[in-house]
Design a protein around this motif. Sequence first.
Motif, PDB file in Angstrom:
ATOM      1  N   MET A 709      13.430  36.193 -45.751  1.00  0.00           N
ATOM      2  CA  MET A 709      13.156  35.657 -47.080  1.00  0.00           C
ATOM      3  C   MET A 709      13.996  36.373 -48.115  1.00  0.00           C
ATOM      4  N   GLN A 751      18.394  23.499 -53.682  1.00  0.00           N
ATOM      5  CA  GLN A 751      17.284  23.573 -54.622  1.00  0.00           C
ATOM      6  C   GLN A 751      17.200  22.270 -55.406  1.00  0.00           C
ATOM      7  N   ASP A 831      14.665  27.620 -52.009  1.00  0.00           N
ATOM      8  CA  ASP A 831      13.482  27.373 -52.826  1.00  0.00           C
ATOM      9  C   ASP A 831      12.854  26.018 -52.568  1.00  0.00           C
ATOM     10  N   PHE A 833       9.893  25.281 -52.254  1.00  0.00           N
ATOM     11  CA  PHE A 833       8.551  25.079 -52.786  1.00  0.00           C
ATOM     12  C   PHE A 833       8.569  24.822 -54.282  1.00  0.00           C
ATOM     13  N   SER A 834       9.752  24.868 -54.894  1.00  0.00           N
ATOM     14  CA  SER A 834       9.765  24.887 -56.361  1.00  0.00           C
ATOM     15  C   SER A 834       9.068  23.668 -56.955  1.00  0.00           C
ATOM     16  N   SER A 841       2.755  23.418 -50.370  1.00  0.00           N
ATOM     17  CA  SER A 841       3.632  24.505 -49.936  1.00  0.00           C
ATOM     18  C   SER A 841       2.990  25.250 -48.776  1.00  0.00           C
ATOM     19  N   LEU A 862      15.068  31.792 -46.141  1.00  0.00           N
ATOM     20  CA  LEU A 862      14.254  31.079 -47.117  1.00  0.00           C
ATOM     21  C   LEU A 862      14.345  31.791 -48.459  1.00  0.00           C
ATOM     22  N   THR A 864      12.655  32.049 -52.084  1.00  0.00           N
ATOM     23  CA  THR A 864      11.404  31.557 -52.662  1.00  0.00           C
ATOM     24  C   THR A 864      10.900  32.428 -53.802  1.00  0.00           C
ATOM     25  N   HIS A 865      10.036  31.824 -54.629  1.00  0.00           N
ATOM     26  CA  HIS A 865       9.330  32.562 -55.679  1.00  0.00           C
ATOM     27  C   HIS A 865       7.931  32.919 -55.234  1.00  0.00           C
ATOM     28  N   LYS A 866       7.464  32.288 -54.155  1.00  0.00           N
ATOM     29  CA  LYS A 866       6.055  32.431 -53.781  1.00  0.00           C
ATOM     30  C   LYS A 866       5.900  33.719 -52.980  1.00  0.00           C
ATOM     31  N   TYR A 869       3.927  34.497 -49.579  1.00  0.00           N
ATOM     32  CA  TYR A 869       4.387  34.218 -48.215  1.00  0.00           C
ATOM     33  C   TYR A 869       5.125  35.401 -47.600  1.00  0.00           C
ATOM     34  N   ASP A1507       7.023  30.580 -61.946  1.00  0.00           N
ATOM     35  CA  ASP A1507       6.553  31.584 -61.010  1.00  0.00           C
ATOM     36  C   ASP A1507       5.332  32.285 -61.598  1.00  0.00           C
TER      37      ASP A1507
END
Length: 1576
Positions: A709, A751, A831, A833-834, A841, A862, A864-866, A869, A1507
């Motif tokens: 990630m 993205q 990203d 999941f954005s 997600s 990956l 990501t902002h999440k 995870y 985010d």
Amino acid sequence: MALSFCGSDNGSNSYSVNEGVLNNGCFVDALNLVPHVFLLFITFPILFIGWGSQSSKVQIHHNTWLHFPGHNMRWILTFSLLFVHVCEFAEGIVSNNRGMQTNHLHLFIPAFMGFIAATTSVVYYHNIETSNFPKLLLVLFIYWVLAFITKSIKLWKFAEYSVGPQHLRFCITALLVLLYGLLMAVEINVIRVRKYVFFANPQKVKPPEDLQDLGVRFLQPFVNLLSKATYWWMNPLIIGAHKRPIELKKIGKLPIAMRALTNYLRLKDAYEDQRTAEDPNRPPSIWRSMYRAFGRPILLSSTLRYLADLLSFAGPLCISGIVKYLNKTGSATPLNKIKGDTYLGVYFMSTTELLQNTSVLAVLLFLALVLQRTFLQASYYVTIETGINLRGALLAMIYNKILRLSTSNMSMGEMTLGQINNLVAIETNQLMWFLFLCPNLWSMPVQIVMGVIMLYYFMGCSALVGASVIVLLAPVQYRIATKLADTQKSTLEHSTDRLKKTTEILKGIKLLKLYAWENIFCDSVEDTRGKELTSLKTFAFYTSMSIFMNAAIPIAAVLATFVVYHFINETGPTPSEAFAALALFHILVTPLFLLSTVVRFAVKAMVSVQKLSEFLQSDEIGDDSWRNGDTSVSMEAGKKHLGVTKAINRKQPMRYQMDNYEQPTRRQMRPTETEDVAVKVSNGFFTWGSNLSTLSDINICIPTGQLTMIVGQVGCGKSSLLLAMLGEMQTLGGSVYWSNKNRYSVAYATQKSWLLNATVEENITFGSPFNKQRYKTVIDACSLQPDIDLLPFGDQTEIGERGINLSGGQRQRICVARALYQNTNIVFLDDPFSALDIHLSDHLMQEGILKFLQDDKRTVVLVTHKLQYLIHADWIIAMKDGSVLREGTLKDIQTHDIELYDHWKTLMNRQDHGLEKDVQQDSQTTLERKTLRRAFYSREAKNQIDDEDEEEEEEEEDDDNMSTTTNRRSKIPWRVCWCYMSSGGFFMAFLMVSSKLLKHSVIVAIDYWLAIWTSSKTSQSAGAGQDVSNGSSLADGIGGNSTFATPGTPQAEDDSYYLPVFITLCAAGITLCLITSLTVEFLGLSAATNLHHNLLNKIIHAPIRFFDITPLGQILNRFSADTNIIDQHIPPTLESLTRSTLLCLSAIGVISSITPAFLIALVPLAVAFYFIQKYFRVASKDLQDLDDSTQLPLLCHFSETAEGLTTIRAFRHEARFKQRMLELTDTNNTAYLFLSAANRWLEVRTDYLGAVIVLTAAGAAIWSLRYGLHSGGLVGLGLTYALTVTNYLNWVVRNLADLEVQMAAVKKVNSFLGTESENYEGSMDASQVPENWPQNGEIKIQELCVRYDPMLKPVLKHVNMFIEPGQKVGICGRTGSGKSSLSLAFFNMVDIFEGKIVIDGIDICKLPLQTLRSRLSIILQDPVLFSGSIRFNLDPERTCTDDRLWEALEIAQLKNMVKALPGGLDAVVTEGGENFSVGQRQLFCLARAFVRKSSILIMDEATASIDMATENILQKVVMTAFADRTVVTIAHRVHTILTADLVIVMKRGNILEYDKPETLLEQEDGMFASFVRADM
């Protein structure tokens, strides 16, 4: 008078053979009959038997069209033979009437029989050729030999009797001998090549490859010469179009020689050959490569063009001859002259004598016209075909270049999408058009010079004056043409500007309506439109000037010529000279008018080539060794195309595989890689083009088969890192290694989601083989099934630019699904999941990434902002400001960098409790699904309504379906034309019609006056000794048959009567030309102004529902394509149509008034013309539609490719996309070819009709003169007019067809003018509303019922609620529970049909919409920014101070970022806010709501794409900054409303729970409690 073969003159011994058989001329002629009769006897039975048997079979398929060797040569020779036979026949008849006492049939019967035999021979040959049975050609061989022998005997006898070349018959016979000899040679050649007789083994021949494939329907290259020249093979297609529309299936494939690939390879070779070893950097010249690849057909076309131009001068010559000799027919030839030229007992005449016979001249004129037209059309066709080939080749070249463009070029804006689209749509077409007009460049000067020489021959010095008028005005025309081009350019700039604004308005229409800003934006569009109209006005002015010049120049030239002639010669010209000159002036105007256009196009073409050259020289992507995995890949890709390329070049098949041809040589892999690292970057410095490195000092490893990630704040270079690994960035230093088995292709999801214009299934499989099981798994992992179920055709629905507009989340999930579905070792997800909500997600993470990808042991990277995870990650790369902050496992970071870990911990304020499947959490996704569903169901309903309307419009005719469609399709849309005219204003329309009619009557009057003037000359100057019974002049008003002019009549006095009238008429004609040309253009302009103004106002004020139902593309088309047609195309078409129609009508009127006998012939001609235009209009419309509809996918494919370059290159799908591009180009080219062939079909037919009109007019004139009905001058007038008809007939039909197609645009715009507007008034006056309403923000909702459309079910049912001032209210509920509908109801955007909403004591339904919407504020879920400055985006009305704006930005956490931008508040926002990240855009929207200090704020799922860190800040801000305002939040993350004062839970349009959050949480089984549990 007895009829006998040899004539029975007294004292002549026609039948005696005392001096030897061959010395009797009559016997020699009889001998000449033998071969002809022999041929007819033998071939007729064969033809009948053949035809009898053929008719029983279905028509044989065209693959039997095999041309025997010398095919074209034979056709040309046969046609020449027919022509010579006609001459021989004419000569025979004329000699027969000269001084012979009895008829000598032998003078012309052999010629007549020869004509029939020659015709038979070619019919016979054609039938043998199509049935491929060469043995029967022996008959023809014997015929040519016999004919050759008999004609040679005749020639030998002539020479014996000293008949020489000064006699016409000798020349004709010599020519025949030559032709028969040549035909004999052709026949021998067929035997030599095909060996069908006298040889043991005849050669087996196959038809051309194209025809073995039944798909090729474009037969022009394969049919025989006659069919080629007249487009006979098009008949079934064009006539069939009347019964059922032409579809793509019907026009089939392109012949191989015309396919884009073939031509691309030709052009590419010519281009590459110019790269020399000495000077490798010198750019190859495109001009030279075009000449090398396509020079030959252009030369052929130019030759044909020269022939046509020379023949066009036959018209004036024949006219002058006919007019001249008509007056002399009465006098008989003295007999003594005959004696000298009689040999073998018959009369021999000289060539000039034949040409003095008016009937002969009339026939010659007809033949010359037919030939000239045939050559001209052939020349056009050849250039058009070459132009199309060139365009195909250029498109392929541009496409290959696009696939190799470096990404930095695209993103740094050196090459924008717009430029690429222009190259494809504009520059290639400019070059194609240049090729079409190219032969004119060198044929026109020749034509002009010839014309001037001939004028001089007829009129002496005065002609030069007239010609100089034309030549001097040519530069003026050129000037006008260049001005036109410039204004067109500025118009284009303004209209693209206007379109950009319109597009923005339509995309953000919901926001504009909610903020009551539509009028501000509408005014800005009107403003741009104003500028556009100003340049359109200039455009209209110059166009009308150009039309005026075109019409006025011939009048001015004629005027100058005749006035000068009069002053030099003291008398007017004779009719024969006058009308020859008139015809010549008509011929001369066209090349001069066109020359300016051609020169302009040449200049444009040079600019285009310059642009193309720059584009082909621009930077390409770097070729690092890893970009080129193992060679086997390209081989695999190449194998697919071998099938296509095999046909092109058998000698060197490898070189021509498009892929191997393109891709650079591959280097061997470096041995240093280790297997457990998939990708390794060491000391990487990467940049996007400027030398500042975006990413610096990157050292990372991506472990094989693990989940890596990449995290970091917005804009710290996460996406760039992926692109750097894919080799899309420019490397300043360091290197990227890929392990061996990984770099075949990478599945990559960007993205910004990128979709193809294709079905959902094609978007996901993306060229991989379809595997049902796998596909299903992927779709479930991305939870796409519910969305697919909503689409009208499931996963076979078209999506993408032209398809259905999906929302961001749906698009993104399709892109992720595509990456998952591909069978690659490495998957890059940027990203993903954005745009997704929590629910989706999680599902995607669990099912898709952890389960589906990891089970396959695929390497996943990956971004990501999440942060929640991170616990799943095997390897984490933390980034900050373009460099790597940390790299390692979560454990490593926990132990080594506690600070960072804690920072993450606080952000992950929700723990991962797995998902409780039973609770369906409402979300953005479901909202998207809802809008989709809404759009569809309503769309279907709307379509039904539309269909019903249309059906009512159709007149009920027959029950028979077939006939109604036919009738409908051939009708002209009068209703729409009327609508167009009326929007132009009645006064203008009336002015246009009346001035047109006046102008044409004046022009006719000028010519008529000229006729009277010149013929009065003839009658006066005629000597008293001559019988002038035919020269009686109309002007003298004496009906008597023998007017002798008295020698004493003073001529000058006469002219003083004719000349002033002539001058006044000409002046009147010129002024009227000016008036008409101006009225048409300005009529068009006012129509365009009104239509666009009404359209814009209607659409901007339409209810929001209208935008849900109508696809954006459809509305935009009204503003782009249709408006453009109304602005620029309809006025000139209308002008041209009225002009050519009136010209034809006036010409026919003049001819029939002079020779009424012509009217009899007119009937069949009119019928023929009616059918030709009827069939052509229908077919042309279909083909034009096909051309348009196939052009769109092609242009879209180019822009799609340019947008998705990184994805295509990561997937390594270049070859597949090239293949697709070639197919699309070929399809479009086929349509275009058929369209131009149909135009040629029409033109050939109307031209032949025109030639027949000339023939009948001449015939009628000659015939009626025999009976002394009128003077010679009027005959000249009639013939000159007949000649112009040939030029204008086809324009009538083409313009009709064009106007029909263009009027469709008016019809479409009109259909939108019927939409209902929102009711903006309200029952209260704006002045009655208090200034500061709503000051408290108290909201009462009573029994509220809401629906989207009167036809649909209500979405809110009897809702009641009361919100106190300053309360914070949260609303939640599942999908479709009506939360968003409620937020729209506050703004009166939906149909409130029961109940009411009262805000601060005022019922909102009574308020004017503008007032209501401007006093509330809302934040929407999709962030919408407009292009302009930041200031404009926050406050388009320009009412706030800077401090207020900065304050709002500070609240939204944006102050520091905006301060850093160049220009601060005036910093630029690009279209759609693309230069900010999605999160930043959302924050701007928040700031926008804060700027408007209203006491009620509604937030509709506003924090979806931010985010968590930012979201938390926001929640705090809303609570503090809005402490005293009422805030209604529609939430999709329940934890955001836990702190609210009041929570409302909705279900299916009703309120389910309504209380404080604490109270609701205590109810264990309550809905809200279960939501919260799911969201913890």
